[in-house]
Each structure stands twice: as C-alpha cells, then as structure tokens.
Design a protein around this motif. Structure first.
Motif, PDB file in Angstrom:
ATOM      1  N   SER A   1      -1.459   7.631  -9.433  1.00 27.56           N
ATOM      2  CA  SER A   1      -2.378   6.555  -9.029  1.00 27.56           C
ATOM      3  C   SER A   1      -1.765   5.679  -7.948  1.00 27.56           C
ATOM      4  O   SER A   1      -2.423   5.301  -6.967  1.00 27.56           O
ATOM      5  CB  SER A   1      -2.749   5.701 -10.245  1.00 27.56           C
ATOM      6  N   LEU A   2      -0.457   5.356  -8.137  1.00 22.68           N
ATOM      7  CA  LEU A   2       0.223   4.510  -7.155  1.00 22.68           C
ATOM      8  C   LEU A   2       0.308   5.208  -5.800  1.00 22.68           C
ATOM      9  O   LEU A   2       0.026   4.603  -4.745  1.00 22.68           O
ATOM     10  CB  LEU A   2       1.626   4.156  -7.663  1.00 22.68           C
ATOM     11  N   ILE A   3       0.674   6.485  -5.838  1.00 22.51           N
ATOM     12  CA  ILE A   3       0.774   7.246  -4.583  1.00 22.51           C
ATOM     13  C   ILE A   3      -0.596   7.371  -3.917  1.00 22.51           C
ATOM     14  O   ILE A   3      -0.724   7.250  -2.692  1.00 22.51           O
ATOM     15  CB  ILE A   3       1.394   8.636  -4.856  1.00 22.51           C
ATOM     16  N   SER A   4      -1.617   7.594  -4.750  1.00 21.74           N
ATOM     17  CA  SER A   4      -2.978   7.705  -4.203  1.00 21.74           C
ATOM     18  C   SER A   4      -3.417   6.401  -3.548  1.00 21.74           C
ATOM     19  O   SER A   4      -4.024   6.404  -2.462  1.00 21.74           O
ATOM     20  CB  SER A   4      -3.956   8.094  -5.324  1.00 21.74           C
ATOM     21  N   CYS A   5      -3.104   5.282  -4.216  1.00 23.84           N
ATOM     22  CA  CYS A   5      -3.462   3.971  -3.654  1.00 23.84           C
ATOM     23  C   CYS A   5      -2.735   3.715  -2.342  1.00 23.84           C
ATOM     24  O   CYS A   5      -3.326   3.235  -1.357  1.00 23.84           O
ATOM     25  CB  CYS A   5      -3.141   2.862  -4.651  1.00 23.84           C
ATOM     26  N   ILE A   6      -1.444   4.031  -2.322  1.00 23.69           N
ATOM     27  CA  ILE A   6      -0.666   3.826  -1.097  1.00 23.69           C
ATOM     28  C   ILE A   6      -1.197   4.719   0.014  1.00 23.69           C
ATOM     29  O   ILE A   6      -1.353   4.291   1.175  1.00 23.69           O
ATOM     30  CB  ILE A   6       0.823   4.108  -1.375  1.00 23.69           C
TER      31      ILE A   6
END
Length: 525
Positions: free
Chosen positions: A499-504
């Motif tokens: 999720s964090l990588i997707s958001c970034i």
C-alpha cells in the motif's frame, strides 16, 4: 500417661493422613519395576498405603524382603512367560546383529500389541477391578512406558503421576507440554550428536524429532484404540494424548549429565531414583573384590533385559577381558560352555549398586541403561558404554560429552580394541576426575531423588497438579510454533508495504503529470 495419649493421637493423625497409592511399574520386572519401587518404598516408610500392581509371572516380588512394606495385586498375563522371554531374546539377537532395522521395528510393534492384550486382561478381570475400586485409591504412580497405566488412572478416577524411566527424549517432553527445539535438543537414539549441532546435524535432528513423535503417538494409539472402545475408556481419544492430563510428570534425569533443556513446571527431574549408599557384599564376592590387586575390578553387565549376547560377542568379550591386568566381574545368565579367563568371575546376578560403591571397583562396562548411568555417577565410577538399543545411544552420547567415559560399537569392535578402550578408562585419570566431580555435584542436594519424587507424589495427592499445567496443551502445531502469528505479521507487512509503495508510486505519477502539464502550459505560452 500423657505420653501414651500423645503417641496414640499421633498414630491416629498419621493414619488419617495416610494416602492410598497404586503403583504400576510395567509388569513388575527389571529396571522399570526397580525405578518406581524406589519411590514406593519411600512413601511406604512415611506411612502411606502402597499397592503395587504386577503380572502374575512376577508374583514372587511379594516375598522379597526389599519390598516388605508394599502390598501386591497381580493380573494374569495373557501369554506364558517362556513365550515372552523367547520373543525378547529373538528381538535382542536381531538388534545385536542388525541394529535398528525394519525387522526390529516390526518386532517392537508386536510387543505393543501384546502389551495392549495384557492391558485388556486387566480391565476384563472384574474381581481385580472391584478390589482396586474397594481400596479407594487416591493416586496412581506409573511407568509411562506402558500406556495401560494412564487408562487405569482414568478408569479409577485417580490423580496421576507419570514416571519416565529413560533419559530425556523430546517426544516425551512434548507430551507434557515442554518446548522442543531440534536446533539444540539431540533426539536420535542411535549415536546422536552432542551440542552444539552443525547445520546437517540440525537437519537430521529435525526429522528425528518428527519421526519419534509419529512412531510414539501413532503406533501406541492404534494398539490401544480397540481396547479403549471395548471398555469405554475415553474411546476415540488417542491414548498418548491422555498423558497431557497427568498431574505431575517425573523424569529420571539430572542436569549433572543431561543436556540443558527447558521444562514446564509440572515436569520434575528426579534422576537417579535407584541411587543409594553401597551395602556390604556377600563374603565370597567381597573376597574376590579385595584380592584384585592394584588395578582393581572392572564390572561388566548388559543389564536386566539382555540376559546374554550372541556367541560371537560373548567370545569377543571373554577374549578382551583376558587381556586386562585387572579382575573382571561379569553378569551373564547363561555361562555354560563359555570359555572363562582366569581373571574373570561370572555371576547370573549382581548387586550392582553395592559393587559400584566398592572401593576396588575401577570401571563399569555396560550397555548404557539409565539407572546404571546414575549409579555410576553417584559412586564416581568411569564408564565404557556399549549401546545396543532403546535410549542407550543417548546415554553413550552424554557419557562422551561429559568426559566421564568412552563409548564403543559392540557389534563391530574387536577384542583388542575393547581391551584398549577399557585400559584407556582405567589409566587415564581425566575420566575419574570428571566423574568424581559429577558425583559431588549429584550428591549435593537436600533430598535424594527418590525422596524428591515421593514429595511430589504426596503434593499431588493433596492438591492435584493442574496449577502447574502448560497452556500449550490443546494448541495445534501451527499455534504452538506461532506460525499463524508469523504468517499474519508477514501478510500485514506485505500489505502495508504494498500500500505504501502504491501510494508513493501514485504520488510520483501525479507529480510527473502535474509537472508535464505545467511544463506544457509554459511552453505554449
């Protein structure tokens, strides 16, 4: 007058406090009986009423002065003793020839089936069961080698104290909720490695732990399932799972020689149950010991259950003993037609503890039984271990690891090699110093092992043992190893990271789009 009244009152109080305790040490033979009987004798001397259940084949125990304080009940063994002895000798012959093989495994399974038949005979004997019920027994103390005992405890609604007579085994500890870790707990019965374990040893040990668990749980449970159904004793529940419900588990181990392992509170080490000060020997045996010269006496025994080795091994042993400068005391049940060297005395039975405690005993050569291990440590006698089966390979490993003796392979060793090994133990003072140090550590305790075991039997009889139970019982192996928690953490970490990588990534893309739009606007303007 007042003194008499006080004595009478004291006697009545002692009688009121006396418990009725049932003992079952296998069939009433060998080391299994002797180990549990050591606890029974202590309790009997303390005023408790002790009943010992044994096979009718060993009914003569009732007339043995060593157990005069015990009362005996007998059950009828389903097969003649001669038949069992013949099968046992066949098993020993196969083990001596081949070691642990498929043939030996099949024969072990036959013994399990016979033991289950004898268990059925106990529960089918209505008169015996009624007599036991009439005694209003409080507690049963039993050798866990025969699962019939835990079924009897359940059927008669008694508190239960289990005694494991062998050295530490992970599969046994696991039954009682103690943690088992193949990384540092050697599990192999045959020449197991000593810690610390290499990577390959840990791989092998991992599979040994699994296999031992499967053999113990599946093999025994299948042998007793039909009998449980027949007598309506918790049918459908594997008999080995019932060991989780005992009140206290006594292990015949001591960390003076045992590898350090974690134990749950209701698993109590009481290693050395048969150890005690040496008593005087018969006159002829005392004369033999005292006339042994500077090298003293080497004691040789293959234990209670192995009455003799095969002819080739017997001749190898006789040849090896003839090469020694000392005298040799050899326990052998069938010495006929055996060439006996002039420095060797053969006897069908030996008061082993008393001989090991004699000042002229220099070394103990034996098969690696657990009782013999602690008796040798108690008396400070270095050992040569020639393991044959059962847990004897584990004993040999510990003896080597602690530097209190040497082990060798009885199936392949030559007479010259065995003589050299014995001489090494006789002449190298390192072994004697190490075992004398171990003896000092072992003896430095407020109660003897048998007294400690008796205390716990009394404690359980009064209070039970549920407060000491581990909550690991009833957990699946996934829960027990926290694999579900680890999996949840990994999945959660993966999802959060994703999720964090997707958001970034999304923010970067949005930033690039905004930048491109702004750049395009500026370029057109």
């Amino acid at each position: 007058m007042r003194v008499s009244i006080c004595l009478v009152v004291t006697c009545f109080i002692a009688i009121a406090r006396a418990s009725h305790i049932l003992f079952q040490g296998m069939y009433g033979e060998g080391s299994h009986f002797i180990t549990t009987a050591a606890i029974a004798n202590v309790l009997a001397r303390k005023g408790h009423n002790i009943t010992f259940l044994i096979s009718n084949v060993y009914a003569e125990r009732a007339h043995d002065p060593r157990y005069k304080h015990l009362k005996f009940e007998t059950f009828n063994q389903t097969l003649p003793a001669s038949f069992i002895e013949e099968k046992m000798q066949n098993f020993i012959d196969v083990t001596l020839k081949e070691g642990f093989s498929m043939v030996a495994l099949v024969m072990m399974n036959e013994f399990l089936q016979l033991a289950a038949q004898d268990c059925d005979a106990i529960f089918s004997d209505n008169d015996l069961m009624q007599r036991l019920k009439g005694k209003k027994l409080d507690t049963i103390v039993f050798d866990m080698t025969w699962p019939c005992s835990v079924l009897l405890g359940k059927a008669l609604n008694m508190k239960q104290v289990s005694v494991a007579p062998s050295c530490y085994q992970p599969s046994i500890a696991k039954l009682f909720g103690s943690p088992v870790n193949a990384a540092f707990m050697p599990a192999g019965r045959f020449n197991p490695p000593s810690p610390p374990l290499t990577f390959l040893q840990r791989v092998g040990n991992f599979f040994q732990v699994i296999m031992a668990d499967i053999i113990r749980s599946k093999g025994l449970s299948s042998a007793y399932s039909a009998m449980q159904l027949k007598h309506n004793i918790l049918p459908g529940l594997p008999v080995m799972s019932l060991f989780a419900e005992v009140d206290i588990a006594l292990l015949n181990i001591d960390f003076v020689v045992e590898y350090p392992v974690p134990l749950t509170p209701y698993v109590v080490p009481v290693g050395g149950l048969t150890t005690k000060p040496a008593e005087s020997l018969p006159q002829d045996l005392e004369a033999f010991m005292m006339n042994s010269g500077d090298y003293g006496v080497v004691v040789f025994s293959l234990g209670t259950y192995i009455n003799k080795a095969n002819r080739r091994i017997d001749e190898m042993l006789a040849s090896a003993f003839s090469k020694l400068p000392c005298k040799v005391l050899w326990k052998h049940s069938y010495p006929e037609n055996l060439p006996v060297p002039s420095n060797v005395r053969i006897q069908k039975w030996l008061p082993l503890n008393d001989i090991l405690g004699h000042s002229k005993t220099r070394a103990f050569v034996y098969q690696g039984g657990n009782n013999g291990l602690y008796e040798a440590i108690y008396h400070g006698v270095p050992m040569v271990v020639l393991p044959i089966g059962a847990d004897q390979g584990q004993v040999a490993s510990k003896v080597r690891h602690k530097g209190i003796g040497i082990s060798a392979e009885i199936r392949t060793i030559s007479s010259d090699e065995l003589a050299a090994v014995i001489m090494e133990v006789l002449t190298n003072q390192t072994y004697r110093k190490n075992i004398q140090k171990a003896s000092q550590l072992f003896r430095d305790r407020p109660m003897t092992p048998a007294e400690t075991a008796a205390y716990w039997v009394e404690h359980v009889t009064k209070f039970g043992g549920k407060m000491y139970k581990s909550h690991s019982h009833g957990m699946t192996w996934i829960q027990h190893t926290t694999l579900d928690v680890i999996a949840a953490i990994l999945v959660t970490t993966f999802l959060l990271s994703y999720s964090l990588i997707s958001c970034i990534t999304l923010l970067i893309r949005c930033g690039f789009r905004s930048f491109n739009a702004l750049y395009g606007t500026l370029a057109r303007g």
